[in-house]
Design a protein around this motif. Structure first.
Motif, PDB file in Angstrom:
ATOM      1  N   PHE A 176      -3.059  -3.247  -2.433  1.00 33.69           N
ATOM      2  CA  PHE A 176      -3.480  -4.596  -1.961  1.00 33.69           C
ATOM      3  C   PHE A 176      -2.644  -5.608  -1.368  1.00 33.69           C
ATOM      4  N   LEU A 177      -1.136  -5.093  -1.194  1.00 35.99           N
ATOM      5  CA  LEU A 177      -0.146  -6.094  -0.465  1.00 35.99           C
ATOM      6  C   LEU A 177      -0.617  -6.330   1.070  1.00 35.99           C
ATOM      7  N   PRO A 178      -0.208  -7.585   1.304  1.00 40.97           N
ATOM      8  CA  PRO A 178      -0.615  -7.341   3.154  1.00 40.97           C
ATOM      9  C   PRO A 178       0.286  -6.579   3.855  1.00 40.97           C
ATOM     10  N   GLN A 179      -0.092  -6.261   4.889  1.00 35.96           N
ATOM     11  CA  GLN A 179       0.859  -5.093   5.829  1.00 35.96           C
ATOM     12  C   GLN A 179       1.990  -5.835   6.440  1.00 35.96           C
ATOM     13  N   GLU A 180       1.581  -7.198   6.853  1.00 34.43           N
ATOM     14  CA  GLU A 180       2.693  -7.939   7.354  1.00 34.43           C
ATOM     15  C   GLU A 180       3.434  -8.801   6.383  1.00 34.43           C
TER      16      GLU A 180
END
Length: 282
Positions: A90-94
């Motif tokens: 669920f972490l943001p890619q950026e």
């Protein structure tokens, strides 16, 4: 000659119906009346409990009784797997925006099990009223010791990408939860998220009150209703996620079993899930 009708005090249908009604009544008592009974019998008062919870020394002493060093070690192993096999997706890619690292805040970080193991690549903060958080946080994590009501003093509006709060909201009263959600909405950047892991009283039943400082009974539906009223979008809902014993009991927690449990989701959750996982988005 016609047979007289047979009357029985209990037939099979009656037994089933009576059993279901009895189970429902017991469940309702645990869900709604037990906390008030605790107050009525003088075990504690909600006002007194909220008051002493503003004292960091209280938490330091209370959680020392909940979690031994051995228990903390085992929990850390469990959280390594939870982070690697579940939360990281669920972490943001950026991990940065406009040349600056995004901000992840572990709210009520406790033993820092989540923030120590998530390895998000963002600027990571562990926020807790217990001064021990400074000892628990690994190198590279900024530890902040303060009350939850002072959260806005430490972060600028629109600066936070992710708030994570595990097994925390049930420890504060409804008014504080509302004010916290409002504050977090101001501090979150557009598209920022709150990740909530919380025991669900619908599945915990009476065991919900086994921890002295549990105050507010919560379900995923009650939190979603509140969040929507404050302008949040609901991105992810897992009503039945992990068993409560992963956080609250001294029963064995074999890491390999946790990994297997996650691989078998959602089926494993249907049978054993007592905690809910929710992602709210600004």
């Amino acid at each position: 000659m016609a047979r007289a009708p047979h009357f029985s005090l209990f037939n099979s249908h009656d037994v089933v119906v009576r059993a279901l009604r009895c189970a429902s009544a017991v469940r309702a008592w645990f869900m709604f009346y037990q906390p008030f009974a605790c107050v009525a019998y003088g075990a504690f008062s909600f006002k007194e409990l909220v008051g002493i919870m503003n004292n960091g020394d209280y938490f330091e002493k209370l959680y020392a009784t909940y979690y031994s060093p051995e228990m903390r070690r085992i929990q850390d192993q469990v959280w390594q797997i939870l982070c690697k096999d579940f939360f990281t997706k669920f972490l943001p890619q950026e991990t940065s925006v406009a040349g600056q690292k995004k901000v992840l805040v572990d709210l009520a970080a406790g033993g820092c099990n989540f923030i120590n193991n998530i390895h998000s690549g963002m600027a990571e903060y562990a926020f807790d009223i217990n001064p021990d958080v400074k000892d628990f946080a690994r190198e590279g994590i900024t530890a902040i010791v303060d009350q939850i009501g002072h959260l806005a003093q430490h972060f600028e509006e629109g600066s936070v990408s992710v708030f994570f709060e595990s097994n925390f909201l049930e420890h504060i009263d409804r008014e504080t939860i509302v004010e916290l959600f409002k504050t977090q909405h101001r501090l979150l950047r557009e598209g920022g998220e709150i990740w909530i892991l919380t025991p669900n009283i619908r599945y915990f039943h009476g065991a919900y009150w086994d921890l002295f400082d549990h105050i507010t009974p919560l379900t995923e539906r009650s939190l979603i209703t509140l969040a929507k009223s404050l302008g949040y979008k609901v991105k992810v809902v897992v009503p039945k996620f992990i068993p409560g014993q992963l956080m609250y009991t001294k029963k064995p927690k074999w890491p390999w079993l946790v990994a297997l449990y996650l691989k078998l989701m959602p089926v494993s959750g249907w049978f054993f899930g007592e905690q809910s996982f929710i992602i709210l988005q600004k």
